[in-house]
Scaffold this active site. Sequence first.
Site, PDB file in Angstrom:
ATOM      1  N   LYS A 131      19.508  79.315  54.556  1.00 41.09           N
ATOM      2  CA  LYS A 131      20.140  80.190  53.555  1.00 41.09           C
ATOM      3  C   LYS A 131      19.092  81.127  52.972  1.00 41.09           C
ATOM      4  O   LYS A 131      17.948  80.694  52.693  1.00 41.09           O
ATOM      5  CB  LYS A 131      20.755  79.301  52.464  1.00 41.09           C
ATOM      6  CG  LYS A 131      21.593  80.033  51.444  1.00 41.09           C
ATOM      7  CD  LYS A 131      22.221  79.031  50.469  1.00 41.09           C
ATOM      8  CE  LYS A 131      23.104  79.681  49.433  1.00 41.09           C
ATOM      9  NZ  LYS A 131      23.706  78.708  48.497  1.00 41.09           N
ATOM     10  N   SER A 169      28.588  79.231  48.015  1.00 35.43           N
ATOM     11  CA  SER A 169      27.856  80.422  48.376  1.00 35.43           C
ATOM     12  C   SER A 169      27.120  80.333  49.716  1.00 35.43           C
ATOM     13  O   SER A 169      26.688  81.362  50.226  1.00 35.43           O
ATOM     14  CB  SER A 169      26.852  80.748  47.267  1.00 35.43           C
ATOM     15  OG  SER A 169      25.913  79.701  47.135  1.00 35.43           O
ATOM     16  N   SER A 204      28.193  74.664  46.537  1.00 32.81           N
ATOM     17  CA  SER A 204      27.903  75.696  47.546  1.00 32.81           C
ATOM     18  C   SER A 204      27.508  75.201  48.931  1.00 32.81           C
ATOM     19  O   SER A 204      27.419  76.015  49.850  1.00 32.81           O
ATOM     20  CB  SER A 204      26.815  76.623  47.033  1.00 32.81           C
ATOM     21  OG  SER A 204      27.387  77.589  46.203  1.00 32.81           O
TER      22      SER A 204
HETATM   23  N1  GLN Z   1      30.862  78.491  43.231  1.00 33.51           N
HETATM   24  C1  GLN Z   1      29.941  77.983  42.253  1.00 33.51           C
HETATM   25  C2  GLN Z   1      29.390  79.115  41.422  1.00 33.51           C
HETATM   26  O1  GLN Z   1      29.723  80.236  41.681  1.00 33.51           O
HETATM   27  C3  GLN Z   1      28.882  77.178  42.915  1.00 33.51           C
HETATM   28  C4  GLN Z   1      27.750  77.989  43.397  1.00 33.51           C
HETATM   29  C5  GLN Z   1      26.663  77.153  43.988  1.00 33.51           C
HETATM   30  O2  GLN Z   1      26.801  75.954  44.160  1.00 33.51           O
HETATM   31  N2  GLN Z   1      25.548  77.806  44.254  1.00 33.51           N
HETATM   32  O3  GLN Z   1      28.640  78.887  40.509  1.00 33.51           O
END
Ligand code: GLN
Length: 495
Positions: free
Chosen positions: A88, A163, A187
């Site tokens: 990532k 994400s 994410s």
């Molecule tokens: N969807 C969650 C957010 O927008 C989780 C994001 C993540 O785990 N990096 O904060």
Amino acid sequence: MSVSSQLREELGAFFVMNLNEKPLHELLALIEKNEIQPRDVISDLYAAIAEREPQIRAYISVAPQERLLAECERLCDKPLKGIPIAVKDNIVTKELKTTCASRFLENFQPIFDATVIKRLKDAGATILGKTNLDEFAMGSSTENSAFFPTRNPHDLERVPGGSSGGSAAAVAAHEAICALGSDTGGSIRQPAAFCGIVGLKPTYGLVSRYGLVAFASSLDQIGPMTKDVYDCALLLNYIAGHDHNDSTSVQRPPEDYTRELGQEIKGFRIGVPREYIVELSGQAKVCVESWIAIFRELGAQILELSLPHTEYAIPAYYLISSSEASANLARFDGVRYTKRMSESSVDAMFAESRSQGFGPEVKRRIMIGTYALSAGYYEAWYGKAQRVRALIRQDFESAFQKVDILISPTSPTPAFKLGERLKDPLAMYLSDIFTVPASLAGLPAISVPGGRVEGLPFGIQLIANAFQESKLLRVAYAFERAILHNTARSPRRAQ
Ligand code: GLN
């Protein structure tokens, strides 16, 4: 041409599966037996990338093939044999840029490798490329990338989740054997569920965060995203462990997370939290019932229980993570790392650089966080969210006195359509309802393919108590075997 490449070419039509479609542990076994060479795997990966990347767009950057081919030759004595891994793009790497999918870091070339990268390289892995994400990991669909959205390999009209959507799509499209993601509130798990792969968020503190661009430091964890549960355990073996560069990483004796895989789970107590299933309907409900039936068949005991503070998890999470983000992102100011948008005065430099450098979702989080931390509001917002966090942690503590593992869907729905939730941030935030509680409690949780809803992958989430990754993986592995067996047996391939 190597003997194995020649053989494969001659056998051509008989090869139903390309090497890029196989999990890491199978490839390593084949390499060990000299039946294939690491360079054959690399060639198949690059062929898949060339073919599928124009539609999927999982990667922000890809390493040159010649470099990986050369590197794998000198890594043949190491355990990971030069097999490349996708990463990532919020985890820093020396030889590829790290952009966090932000305009701000578009040209940022780190000068060191994150600890997880160093560990994987020491074990003989190479870095295949850097995968797309929601800008600074804020989002659930990868549509918040400043560069382009990634598409779900199962349906190009749908999001891959987020994400870590690029990592999930790359593995699902066989453009990578396995990948690293980061998980703050879901994410790793939610994109794994949307793309039909396996994703593990380890216990907070098990894996070093050194070199992970911080979003919310009390929640962020790096974890593996793989084609199967075995690979998850295998990668965890390499990335887990104390790091003096990350004071939140814990000192624990190393474990072999593959050790318990294949052992039975008879007598295990599996908890189904009432709050996680009441609102499910239709095929999602049928899926959950089929999971319960599988666990019963495996000899486990099913217990329904309550995690009463679940409904407060989303507001608490978005307050805490945004507060931490507003502090962490203060470093992006036009002075260091990033693009400088104005030089007319110091104030203008900060204001212009931040206005142009950050996208709308990142700005929204910074505003929420700054507000929640501001004098006069701190206790009412941030302070209260911290108290809710403690209650959620207690919910889990009492649950784990009764059960070994908790199960739920990873997300209430399968992958949604691109654009569908962009105009409604709240709808987007609510898709994290099942993943956020374990994050707030710092617990390990894994998403495993659990069947289909509306013809799309639907993930089961398994949660364990802190540092119980071995048990978690053992149960996940038993479930994975059973569901694959059931699918193969079912004439309609209903799963
Ligand atoms: N969807 C969650 C957010 O927008 C989780 C994001 C993540 O785990 N990096 O904060």
